[in-house]
Scaffold this active site. Structure first.
Site, mmCIF file in Angstrom:
data_model
loop_
_atom_site.group_PDB
_atom_site.id
_atom_site.type_symbol
_atom_site.label_atom_id
_atom_site.label_comp_id
_atom_site.label_asym_id
_atom_site.label_seq_id
_atom_site.Cartn_x
_atom_site.Cartn_y
_atom_site.Cartn_z
ATOM 1 N N LYS A 153 50.207 -15.056 13.650
ATOM 2 C CA LYS A 153 51.606 -15.452 13.723
ATOM 3 C C LYS A 153 52.009 -16.298 12.527
ATOM 4 O O LYS A 153 51.380 -17.316 12.232
ATOM 5 C CB LYS A 153 51.821 -16.249 15.020
ATOM 6 C CG LYS A 153 53.240 -16.734 15.247
ATOM 7 C CD LYS A 153 54.184 -15.591 15.593
ATOM 8 C CE LYS A 153 55.631 -16.018 15.575
ATOM 9 N NZ LYS A 153 56.095 -16.571 16.838
ATOM 10 N N HIS B 72 55.095 -18.018 25.484
ATOM 11 C CA HIS B 72 54.391 -19.297 25.318
ATOM 12 C C HIS B 72 53.894 -19.756 26.681
ATOM 13 O O HIS B 72 54.706 -20.049 27.563
ATOM 14 C CB HIS B 72 55.339 -20.358 24.738
ATOM 15 C CG HIS B 72 55.961 -19.922 23.438
ATOM 16 N ND1 HIS B 72 55.468 -20.285 22.211
ATOM 17 C CD2 HIS B 72 57.028 -19.109 23.188
ATOM 18 C CE1 HIS B 72 56.200 -19.728 21.254
ATOM 19 N NE2 HIS B 72 57.154 -18.997 21.823
ATOM 20 N N HIS C 96 58.034 -15.376 12.896
ATOM 21 C CA HIS C 96 59.251 -16.128 13.250
ATOM 22 C C HIS C 96 60.090 -16.113 11.977
ATOM 23 O O HIS C 96 59.795 -16.841 11.031
ATOM 24 C CB HIS C 96 58.936 -17.558 13.703
ATOM 25 C CG HIS C 96 60.173 -18.326 14.055
ATOM 26 N ND1 HIS C 96 60.477 -18.727 15.338
ATOM 27 C CD2 HIS C 96 61.225 -18.727 13.294
ATOM 28 C CE1 HIS C 96 61.644 -19.358 15.340
ATOM 29 N NE2 HIS C 96 62.119 -19.372 14.107
ATOM 30 N N ASP D 264 59.861 -14.346 25.011
ATOM 31 C CA ASP D 264 59.856 -15.667 24.383
ATOM 32 C C ASP D 264 59.999 -16.760 25.438
ATOM 33 O O ASP D 264 60.579 -17.819 25.178
ATOM 34 C CB ASP D 264 60.950 -15.790 23.313
ATOM 35 C CG ASP D 264 60.715 -16.995 22.399
ATOM 36 O OD1 ASP D 264 59.592 -17.527 22.382
ATOM 37 O OD2 ASP D 264 61.669 -17.405 21.725
ATOM 38 N N HIS E 242 55.718 -11.290 23.694
ATOM 39 C CA HIS E 242 55.913 -12.599 23.037
ATOM 40 C C HIS E 242 56.206 -13.650 24.099
ATOM 41 O O HIS E 242 57.269 -13.636 24.700
ATOM 42 C CB HIS E 242 57.082 -12.542 22.043
ATOM 43 C CG HIS E 242 57.386 -13.846 21.360
ATOM 44 N ND1 HIS E 242 57.593 -13.933 20.000
ATOM 45 C CD2 HIS E 242 57.516 -15.116 21.822
ATOM 46 C CE1 HIS E 242 57.837 -15.186 19.662
ATOM 47 N NE2 HIS E 242 57.807 -15.931 20.759
ATOM 48 N N HIS F 95 61.657 -12.023 18.299
ATOM 49 C CA HIS F 95 62.909 -12.553 18.861
ATOM 50 C C HIS F 95 64.095 -12.450 17.889
ATOM 51 O O HIS F 95 64.689 -13.442 17.499
ATOM 52 C CB HIS F 95 62.753 -13.971 19.387
ATOM 53 C CG HIS F 95 62.082 -14.978 18.486
ATOM 54 N ND1 HIS F 95 62.333 -15.078 17.147
ATOM 55 C CD2 HIS F 95 61.168 -15.944 18.759
ATOM 56 C CE1 HIS F 95 61.622 -16.063 16.640
ATOM 57 N NE2 HIS F 95 60.900 -16.597 17.595
HETATM 58 C C1 NCD Z 1 59.538 -21.654 21.111
HETATM 59 C C2 NCD Z 1 58.703 -22.758 21.752
HETATM 60 O O1 NCD Z 1 59.259 -23.596 22.463
HETATM 61 O O2 NCD Z 1 57.468 -22.776 21.562
HETATM 62 N N1 NCD Z 1 60.910 -22.046 21.163
HETATM 63 C C3 NCD Z 1 61.992 -21.255 21.026
HETATM 64 O O3 NCD Z 1 63.114 -21.766 21.039
HETATM 65 N N2 NCD Z 1 61.889 -19.955 20.898
HETATM 66 C C4 NCD Z 1 59.066 -21.378 19.730
HETATM 67 C C5 NCD Z 1 59.533 -20.093 19.119
HETATM 68 O O4 NCD Z 1 59.318 -19.012 19.650
HETATM 69 O O5 NCD Z 1 60.158 -20.136 18.039
HETATM 70 ZN ZN ZN Z 2 58.409 -17.819 20.813
HETATM 71 ZN ZN ZN Z 3 59.744 -18.281 17.189
#
Ligand code: NCD
Ligand code: ZN
Ligand code: ZN
Length: 344
Positions: A98, A15, A135, A246, A13, A173
């Site tokens: 997702k 971004h 989520h 995450d 997981h 998460h």
């Molecule tokens: C994530 C993001 O910034 O894209 N932020 C976070 O606090 N985890 C989004 C997510 O995973 O919920």
């Molecule tokens: Zn995330």
């Molecule tokens: Zn998330």
């Protein structure tokens, strides 16, 4: 133990974002991870096979020379997602879709408002073997932010799991005792990712002595009994829990702001921080399962065959990293000591 060798880990997981940010994020992850589940919450979100293919190409183009890193792509579900979108995404190599409740987190405004209307989509996913990543937080404004995950389990997750027993679900998460207990006790088709920050920190680390915006992520850090429950869950070695950093970069000025963004950019120290947690718990021997085998086994993908070695050696996470656009970002655990290091 002062050294441990693992099958090369994957990150289930994260971004990467887009544009020139990829020049930072993709090499940072490809340094240690063979594969990563790439979240689709771009602006606009990645909602069909065509967008997936284009995004994958942009990620591959940002890999360091000679890297064999493989992005595993995901589809962003909306109330307009069709069964055909799922079929086309599967054909394009998408491994998972997702579910973001609308407004739950960063870039989720376009996401799902009426969960039940997605049930035909979940049915198609179960049928063709596409995983559902969740989520798990309710979003009603009257519900306390610290209760949103536990209420999501009661209201939504239990129902999805009951109605679709063959659908593989990753509860992303997780942050609470309730989530850890739910995952441990429910069907084998349900697993969870756990971040470094939720194992290392609790809400005191966010709020005591002043607000610490770089520890702000969603779901928000909870009280220490929840942190302890997550630590206990990974210490069991259960194959239902696996690594998902995450890692979620936001430029420094967007975190240090009157309305700061949620997300910790952990790619540079995540694996080492997990090692530290497992070592502190006296279960460093369980790290390989969490980081390298439980994830691919759950996803039905081959385990990696190469290895990586961590040694017990102290280093300090940089206080800032300069992004390709010249702006600074503050990595997770900035300026703090980490006592495990990747060898070589
Ligand atoms: C994530 C993001 O910034 O894209 N932020 C976070 O606090 N985890 C989004 C997510 O995973 O919920
Ligand atoms: Zn995330
Ligand atoms: Zn998330």
């Amino acid at each position: 133990m002062t050294q441990i060798t693992l099958l090369t880990p994957d990150d289930w997981h994260l971004h990467f974002r887009d544009g020139d940010m990829l020049q930072e994020t993709v090499p940072a992850t490809a340094r240690l991870f063979q594969r990563a589940i790439v979240m689709p919450n771009l602006l606009p979100p990645v909602t069909d096979a065509k967008m997936v293919n284009a995004y994958r190409e942009r990620i591959l183009a940002a890999r360091p020379q000679g890297s064999s890193f493989e992005p595993l792509m995901t589809l962003f579900l909306t109330n307009d997602t069709t069964k055909q979108d799922i079929i086309d995404a599967k054909a394009a190599g998408v491994v998972a879709a997702k579910l973001y409740p609308a407004g739950a987190t960063t870039n989720s405004d376009a996401a799902v408002k009426a969960l039940d209307s997605l049930f035909p989509i979940f049915e198609k996913m179960a049928e063709i073997g596409m995983l559902l990543l969740v989520h798990g937080e309710v979003t009603e404004s009257h519900i306390d932010i610290f209760d949103r995950e536990a209420i999501f389990i009661e209201r939504n997750l239990t129902r999805i799991v009951d109605v679709f027993p063959s659908l593989k679900v990753v509860f992303e998460h997780i942050t609470t005792k309730e989530a850890a207990e739910f995952v441990a006790s429910t069907s084998d088709n349900v697993a969870a990712t756990i971040t470094p920050q939720h194992l290392l920190l609790n809400r005191n680390d966010l709020l005591v002595g002043g607000i610490r915006p770089h520890n702000f992520c969603l779901p928000v850090l909870k009280r220490n009994i929840h942190q302890q429950a997550l630590r206990a869950a990974v210490a069991t070695g259960s194959n239902k829990f696996f690594l998902g950093t995450d890692s979620a970069p936001h430029e420094k000025h967007r975190k240090e702001s009157a309305c700061g963004c949620a997300g910790c950019y952990s790619a540079w120290g995540a694996l080492e921080l997990y090692a530290q947690v497992f070592d502190d718990l006296g279960v460093i021997d369980k790290l390989e399962g969490f980081a390298s085998t439980h994830g691919p086994d759950f996803y039905g993908l081959p385990r990696n065959t190469s290895t990586l070695t961590l040694i017990k050696e102290t280093w300090t996470v940089p206080s800032e990293i300069i992004l390709p656009n010249g702006k600074p970002i503050v990595p997770f655990f900035a300026g703090e000591e980490v006592n495990w290091k990747v060898k070589g």
